[in-house]
Enzyme design. Structure first.
Site, short mmCIF file in Angstrom:
data_model
loop_
_atom_site.label_atom_id
_atom_site.label_comp_id
_atom_site.label_asym_id
_atom_site.label_seq_id
_atom_site.Cartn_x
_atom_site.Cartn_y
_atom_site.Cartn_z
N THR A 126 0.83 -1.21 0.00
CA THR A 126 0.00 0.00 0.00
C THR A 126 0.86 1.26 0.00
OG1 THR A 126 -1.72 -1.19 1.20
CG2 THR A 126 -1.79 1.23 1.31
N GLY A 132 -2.84 6.06 -7.96
CA GLY A 132 -3.99 6.51 -7.20
C GLY A 132 -5.10 5.50 -7.10
N GLU A 171 -5.21 6.51 -16.59
CA GLU A 171 -4.25 5.42 -16.70
C GLU A 171 -4.73 4.43 -17.75
OE1 GLU A 171 -3.48 3.86 -12.76
OE2 GLU A 171 -2.66 5.75 -12.07
N HIS A 215 3.95 -4.85 -14.38
CA HIS A 215 3.79 -3.42 -14.67
C HIS A 215 4.75 -3.08 -15.80
CE1 HIS A 215 3.41 0.87 -14.37
NE2 HIS A 215 2.46 0.73 -13.46
N ARG A 262 -2.63 -2.95 -19.28
CA ARG A 262 -1.26 -3.32 -18.92
C ARG A 262 -0.74 -4.60 -19.55
NH1 ARG A 262 -1.12 -1.88 -12.65
NH2 ARG A 262 -1.32 0.32 -13.14
N HIS A 292 4.14 -7.17 -10.58
CA HIS A 292 3.55 -6.03 -9.88
C HIS A 292 2.36 -6.41 -9.01
CE1 HIS A 292 2.39 -1.85 -9.30
NE2 HIS A 292 1.21 -2.06 -9.85
N ARG A 304 -6.10 -6.94 -14.05
CA ARG A 304 -6.67 -5.84 -13.26
C ARG A 304 -6.55 -4.50 -13.99
NH1 ARG A 304 -4.27 -2.10 -9.34
NH2 ARG A 304 -2.28 -3.01 -9.94
N LEU A 331 -6.69 -0.50 -4.80
CA LEU A 331 -6.95 0.21 -3.54
C LEU A 331 -8.46 0.31 -3.33
CD1 LEU A 331 -4.25 3.00 -4.02
CD2 LEU A 331 -4.11 1.06 -2.45
P1 FAD Z 1 -0.36 -4.76 1.66
O1 FAD Z 1 -0.53 -3.31 1.62
O2 FAD Z 1 0.75 -5.32 0.87
O3 FAD Z 1 -0.18 -5.21 3.18
C1 FAD Z 1 0.17 -6.54 3.49
C2 FAD Z 1 0.40 -6.67 4.97
O4 FAD Z 1 0.42 -8.04 5.34
C3 FAD Z 1 1.70 -6.08 5.48
O5 FAD Z 1 1.44 -5.39 6.68
C4 FAD Z 1 2.57 -7.30 5.78
O6 FAD Z 1 3.51 -7.12 6.80
C5 FAD Z 1 1.49 -8.26 6.24
N1 FAD Z 1 1.89 -9.67 6.15
C6 FAD Z 1 2.14 -10.40 5.04
N2 FAD Z 1 2.47 -11.65 5.37
C7 FAD Z 1 2.44 -11.72 6.73
C8 FAD Z 1 2.70 -12.74 7.67
N3 FAD Z 1 3.09 -13.98 7.33
N4 FAD Z 1 2.57 -12.44 8.99
C9 FAD Z 1 2.21 -11.20 9.40
N5 FAD Z 1 1.95 -10.20 8.54
C10 FAD Z 1 2.06 -10.46 7.23
N6 FAD Z 1 -2.97 -0.13 -6.64
C11 FAD Z 1 -3.84 0.87 -6.95
O7 FAD Z 1 -5.05 0.68 -6.88
N7 FAD Z 1 -3.36 2.10 -7.32
C12 FAD Z 1 -2.03 2.36 -7.43
O8 FAD Z 1 -1.65 3.47 -7.75
C13 FAD Z 1 -1.12 1.33 -7.14
N8 FAD Z 1 0.22 1.54 -7.26
C14 FAD Z 1 1.08 0.56 -6.85
C15 FAD Z 1 2.45 0.81 -6.88
C16 FAD Z 1 3.33 -0.14 -6.39
C17 FAD Z 1 4.82 0.15 -6.41
C18 FAD Z 1 2.85 -1.37 -5.90
C19 FAD Z 1 3.79 -2.40 -5.36
C20 FAD Z 1 1.49 -1.63 -5.90
C21 FAD Z 1 0.60 -0.69 -6.38
N9 FAD Z 1 -0.77 -0.92 -6.38
C22 FAD Z 1 -1.64 0.09 -6.72
C23 FAD Z 1 -1.32 -2.15 -5.82
C24 FAD Z 1 -1.76 -1.88 -4.38
O9 FAD Z 1 -0.88 -0.98 -3.77
C25 FAD Z 1 -1.81 -3.14 -3.56
O10 FAD Z 1 -2.48 -4.14 -4.25
C26 FAD Z 1 -2.52 -2.90 -2.24
O11 FAD Z 1 -1.94 -1.81 -1.58
C27 FAD Z 1 -2.48 -4.14 -1.37
O12 FAD Z 1 -2.98 -3.82 -0.11
P2 FAD Z 1 -3.17 -4.96 0.97
O13 FAD Z 1 -3.72 -4.31 2.16
O14 FAD Z 1 -3.91 -6.08 0.36
O15 FAD Z 1 -1.69 -5.51 1.23
C1 SIN Z 2 0.70 2.90 -11.24
O1 SIN Z 2 0.69 3.95 -10.59
O2 SIN Z 2 1.05 2.82 -12.41
C2 SIN Z 2 0.23 1.68 -10.56
C3 SIN Z 2 -1.23 1.69 -10.52
C4 SIN Z 2 -1.77 0.35 -10.16
O3 SIN Z 2 -1.03 -0.61 -9.99
O4 SIN Z 2 -2.98 0.26 -10.07
#
Ligand code: FAD
Ligand code: SIN
Length: 532
Positions: free
Chosen positions: A43, A49, A115, A243, A291, A352, A387, A393
């Protein structure tokens, strides 16, 4: 330790769920576990965004739904797409009410980015650090809830089911139940059990299964692997999103820096080493095609031209506007000697996002009782075979809300299970050679990148499977006799995830969305979610 609600993960999915549940049930305890520090999540790194229909004069729910379905290439669940798009706006307004700030234009309207795959500008952003802003907001908001307890550096090893009570549990066992988890508490270095009434898995993605990824080190697919071990349902793992534009930095290993797709939304153009704007040869939508298409086109151009990267050309863009929208990217490029107003940015695709994961229903319920999943580790039906940008998000917030509603309605009818045995570590000794683990991770990342990457063939998938088998056998032997460490658990989980991706890729006898197999160059009418 006992807790009413147990949340594994402190990204947008886990924190949103915890915050809403703590508000709905002020008399219950919500415990959040996270394996690193609280903000080290996918995250935090989100750039572009969050997609949402904020302006009904220029946009509509129908258009966002249609764009999501087109990107998903026939495999989205339409009902889920509709509910995420429609309910998403309320969730966006909610996080704004908790303090998240999204950029506005001079008139005070949201400045909406564009995007790939979006027919309208609908991406709310906070400069190019949207995820950081959302994570910051949620972490601040949970501090005001006395009934939320956050335990950092606590590694969840496995969920506890009837299996741990001595019963045989198979995939066909009806009513598998989750009673809590076993964790490695890194502060005490002890394996402890945490008993819960309801558990939410929000462990994020698995980009670390590949050599080059935009994901941080925590993204090792732990949630998916532990649910697979517990005989829960997993689907669509073959759809790994690459990505198109991660910064190409030779010699730098680990997480790749992302150049957000929003840069192309603002006019950035992909060029090959001859300076040709090649995307026009691949898709009418050119640089803003979905993508899967852009990443494949880049991969193809790199192969044709024998280069390790392509370029993103921003030299024609207004540099002041660039710095205003993308200050972080501008600074990062400068730090490695690239002035984006004068030089093109070297880029290459990187793993990604995982579109598949733990199969859940429209309330975020997994196939295991009392166990919910949301965020990137879940497969809700929103993304199908690919996706749409910035839908992740949004999905995480919508399903965190739905998991909250359903689990809160059930909590008072659930008792703690008091018969859970302690973890049995008999026969294990301290690891003698940690290098064996790091070497296995490297081997896994190499084989997944070489054989189960953007372009696949049947022969490559077979090779991958044979190598995964060997890694699996070696790691299980090590696991059976070595004291548990996060590194050992992670390599085991990565191998499981690699196996799931490869197995489902082998079972899909067609090319669709992110899964491209040159032995099946055309789409068939095989429209199915393969569930393992
Ligand atoms: P995460 O935010 O990855 O959180 C996972 C959590 O689980 C962490 O706290 C970790 O410590 C915990 N965890 C994992 N395994 C264990 C374990 N065994 N024991 C205890 N804790 C554990 N999406 C969009 O919609 N818009 C964007 O602009 C966008 N840009 C991105 C840019 C980048 C560089 C990346 C990498 C991703 C992007 N994404 C974007 C995708 C999006 O950010 C993620 O899919 C989303 O944030 C995932 O959220 P989450 O809460 O599922 O997991
Ligand atoms: C990006 O900002 O290009 C990533 C957006 C996403 O993974 O949704």
């Amino acid at each position: 330790m006992n807790t009413d609600f147990l949340v594994i993960g402190s990204g947008i999915a886990g924190l949103t769920y915890a915050l809403k549940t703590a508000t709905a049930c002020p008399d219950k305890i919500i415990t959040i576990l996270t394996k690193a520090q609280s903000d080290e999540t996918n995250t935090k790194y989100a750039q572009g965004g969050v997609a949402g229909v904020m302006d009904l004069d220029t946009d509509s729910f129908e258009k966002h739904i249609e764009d999501t379905l087109i990107a998903g290439d026939g495999l989205c669940n339409r009902a889920i797409v509709e509910l995420v798009v429609r309910e998403g706006v309320e969730r966006i307004n909610e996080i704004i009410s908790w303090g998240a700030s999204f950029d506005k234009d001079k008139e005070g309207d949201y400045s909406l980015g564009k995007e790939g795959g979006h027919s309208e500008s609908r991406i709310l952003h906070h400069k190019d650090v949207t995820g950081y802003e959302m994570e910051r907001t949620l972490l601040a908001a949970i501090k005001s809830k006395p009934n939320i307890k956050m335990i950092t550096h606590c590694f969840v090893i496995d969920i506890i089911t009837q299996h741990h009570l001595g019963f045989l549990v198979t995939k066909s066992t009806p009513d598998i139940e989750c009673f809590g988890v076993y964790v490695l508490n890194r502060q005490t270095n002890k394996i402890e059990k945490i008993i819960s009434k309801i558990t939410l898995i929000a462990t994020g993605g698995n980009g670390q299964a590949y050599r080059t990824t935009t994901n941080p080190a925590i993204a090792t697919g732990d949630g998916v692997a532990m649910i697979y071990r517990a005989k829960g349902r997993i689907e669509n793992m073959e759809f790994i999103q690459f990505h198109p534009t991660a910064l190409y930095e030779p010699g730098v290993s680990g997480q790749s820096f992302l150049i957000t797709e929003a840069v192309r939304g603002d006019g950035g153009i992909l060029r090959n080493n001859k300076g040709e704007a090649f995307m026009e040869r691949y898709d009418d939508r050119k640089d803003l095609a979905p993508r899967d298409i852009v990443a494949r086109a880049i991969d193809n151009e790199m192969k044709i031209n024998g280069t390790e990267h392509m370029y993103l050309d921003c030299r024609h863009m207004d540099v002041e506007k660039f710095i205003h929208h993308f200050p972080n990217i501008y600074e990062k490029c400068l730090s490695i000697g690239i002035d984006v107003s004068k030089q093109m940015i070297p880029i290459a695709p990187a793993a990604h996002y995982s579109c598949g994961g733990i199969k859940t229903d429209d309330w975020g319920r997994s196939s295991i009782n009392k166990l919910y999943a949301c965020g990137e580790c879940a497969s809700t039906g929103l993304h199908g075979a690919n996706r749409l940008a910035s839908n992740s998000l949004l999905e995480a917030m919508v399903f965190a809300h739905r998991c909250c509603i359903d689990s809160v309605s059930k909590i008072n009818s659930i008792e703690f299970n008091t018969a859970i045995p302690d973890w049995n570590a008999a026969g294990t000794t301290a690891p003698k050679e940690m290098i064996l683990i790091t070497q296995s991770v490297k081997e896994l990342q190499l084989l997944m990148s070489d054989y189960v990457g953007i372009v696949r063939t049947n022969v490559r998938l077979e090779r991958a499977m044979r190598r995964l088998d060997l890694l699996h056998v070696e790691t299980e032997i090590l696991y059976g006799k070595t004291e548990i460490s996060p590194q050992l658990c992670e390599v085991r989980n990565l191998i499981t995830v690699g196996y799931l991706i490869t197995k489902e890729a082998q079972l899909r006898h067609e090319s669709r969305g992110l899964h491209y197999n040159t032995d099946y160059p055309y789409k068939s009418d095989l429209l199915q979610n393969i569930v393992l």
